[in-house]
Write a protein that holds these residues in place. Structure first.
Motif, mmCIF file in Angstrom:
data_model
loop_
_atom_site.group_PDB
_atom_site.id
_atom_site.type_symbol
_atom_site.label_atom_id
_atom_site.label_comp_id
_atom_site.label_asym_id
_atom_site.label_seq_id
_atom_site.Cartn_x
_atom_site.Cartn_y
_atom_site.Cartn_z
ATOM 1 N N SER A 43 1.413 -7.288 -10.943
ATOM 2 C CA SER A 43 0.412 -6.215 -10.520
ATOM 3 C C SER A 43 0.319 -6.088 -8.925
ATOM 4 O O SER A 43 0.945 -7.092 -8.467
ATOM 5 C CB SER A 43 -1.056 -6.774 -11.057
ATOM 6 N N ALA A 76 -2.211 -6.653 -6.936
ATOM 7 C CA ALA A 76 -3.034 -7.934 -6.497
ATOM 8 C C ALA A 76 -2.061 -9.105 -6.155
ATOM 9 O O ALA A 76 -1.951 -9.664 -5.267
ATOM 10 C CB ALA A 76 -4.133 -8.021 -7.257
ATOM 11 N N THR A 77 -1.333 -9.275 -7.377
ATOM 12 C CA THR A 77 -0.135 -10.501 -7.554
ATOM 13 C C THR A 77 0.789 -10.231 -6.092
ATOM 14 O O THR A 77 1.141 -11.151 -5.389
ATOM 15 C CB THR A 77 0.273 -10.807 -8.696
ATOM 16 N N CYS A 98 -4.503 -4.713 -11.014
ATOM 17 C CA CYS A 98 -4.750 -6.277 -11.190
ATOM 18 C C CYS A 98 -4.045 -6.729 -12.535
ATOM 19 O O CYS A 98 -3.536 -6.086 -12.974
ATOM 20 C CB CYS A 98 -6.212 -6.542 -11.453
#
Ligand code: AMP
Ligand code: MG
Length: 398
Positions: free
Chosen positions: A296, A298-299, A333
């Motif tokens: 994702s 975010a990661t 996310c």
């Protein structure tokens, strides 16, 4: 790959409202025994008339599929599938009524006239009604039940877009219907309904919780059902999903799973070194490995690695000789539905960018996350690819 060469006609249709005139030549070909690849809501399927032995044999030949891996038979409606089974037990009927058309396959006792090739000689047959306007129109027009495994060479990632099918089968099949990307991106949930309790043979987008809620019964895993059969708790040996033992979903690159501990893989022989991710990647890079990361946004931001974005609109032919680390984000996310939709596409894109190693984000192993992790673990490197090890060779079978 063996077999004769032919021109592959690609029929482009609107995935939501396909023009039946455009589908007609493929439907006619299907009915007369040819192979046709077509989109479903799960993955693209490689279809043949399920009652035509020669046509079904051709599926195994073209895919390189081991003969002990049975096929799922697809129908536009229950009326098409009902003659293929001895009976539909009440709870199986309930599941079909509530969840079909949809990404659910039921394993039921087979009728005698279903070819052994389709069932791999088992006493059961797997049936499904796909929930995709193109698949449903094609099946209706062809007027036959259609045996259709995923339209990939055995062992390769399942196809979720038309170019994936062409990558594996260009000039090997007469027709491919391009109806755009598949909605779920993972194969159907396979549930054996021949015993006292449903047995989940393959997790998918229809979750265990949904099956349990609707049937009012607990489900068993394949392993639990087999253990019960051994201890005599179940009258008969629960049929297992023979296909599940084969290597699956494997890109050319070696796949590792990124989890809270760092980089790992499904089998102990193929763990990352236990180093933090950045150190592991640096070690791979200094050994001349090209890395692809699927996670994702975010990661990826958290990882803060110097990667080049691979983008999402690949035709499968992009390369950038300069980069040695690519990233591919499936959504904002960590989340299983979006990750599932894009997993197989990502494996093929990162492969086409020349990655030697693919690191894919691990997600919680529940709900749709179970289906995602099931595929990812099977794709993950089973051999001991070390930072300086030999190239991984694609296996011949699934
Ligand atoms: P695929 O068509 O490649 O998505 O794979 C179909 C899956 O369904 C494989 O894992 C098969 O083993 C499973 N399957 C198909 N027919 C049966 C059956 N009669 N009994 C148990 N599993 C089946
Ligand atoms: Mg398959």
């Amino acid at each position: 790959m063996m077999g004769r060469q032919m021109q592959t006609t690609v029929i482009q249709v609107d995935g939501s409202h396909p023009d039946e005139q455009l589908l007609l030549p493929a439907a006619v070909a299907l009915a007369r025994g040819d192979l046709v690849a077509f989109p479903t809501e799960t993955v693209y399927g490689l279809g043949a008339d399920a009652l035509n032995n020669q046509a079904v044999a051709r599926i195994f030949q073209v895919k390189g599929r081991p003969p002990d891996n049975p096929l799922i038979v697809h129908g536009a409606d229950l009326a098409t599938l009902e003659p293929l089974v001895r009976q539909i037990p009440p709870l199986a009927r309930l599941l079909l009524e509530k969840l079909s058309p949809g990404p659910l396959t039921l394993v039921l006792r087979r009728a005698a006239h279903v070819p052994d090739l389709v069932t791999a000689g088992l006493d059961t047959v797997a049936v499904r009604i796909p929930d995709h306007p193109v698949a449903l129109s094609l099946l209706r027009l062809a007027g036959v039940a259609v045996a259709a495994p995923s339209a990939n060479r055995s062992g390769r990632p399942s196809p979720t877009q038309a170019w994936h099918v062409l990558q594996d089968f260009r000039e090997r099949i007469p027709y491919l219907i391009d109806g755009g990307p598949c909605r779920y991106g993972l194969e159907s949930t396979v549930v054996d309904m021949t015993g006292e309790q449903p047995v989940i043979l393959r997790p998918g987008s229809v979750t265990v919780a949904t099956i349990e809620q609707l049937t009012g019964l607990g489900t068993l895993t394949d392993a639990e059902a087999a253990a019960r059969a051994r201890t005599g708790l179940e009258r008969q040996n629960a049929p297992r999903a023979p296909g599940m033992k084969y290597r699956h979903y494997a890109p050319r690159a070696a796949v590792f799973i990124l989890d809270a501990e760092g980089v790992s893989a499904a089998t102990p022989s193929c763990r990352g070194s236990g180093q933090p991710l950045a150190a592991q990647i640096a070690a791979w890079q200094s050994a001349g490995r090209r890395i692809g990361i699927f996670a994702s946004e975010a990661t990826l931001q958290q990882l803060c690695l110097p990667c080049q974005e691979a983008g999402k609109d690949s035709t499968g032919s992009r390369t950038d000789a300069a980069a040695d680390c690519f990233s591919l984000a499936y959504g904002p996310c960590p989340e299983a539905v979006q990750a599932s939709r894009m997993l197989f596409d990502a494996l093929r894109i990162l492969d086409s960018l020349g990655c030697d190693i693919i690191i894919a984000e691990g997600l919680p192993d529940d709900g749709i996350g179970s289906a995602y992790m099931n595929r990812l673990k099977k794709a993950a490197c089973p051999a001991d690819l070390q930072p300086s090890g030999d190239d991984y060779h694609e296996s011949e079978t699934e």
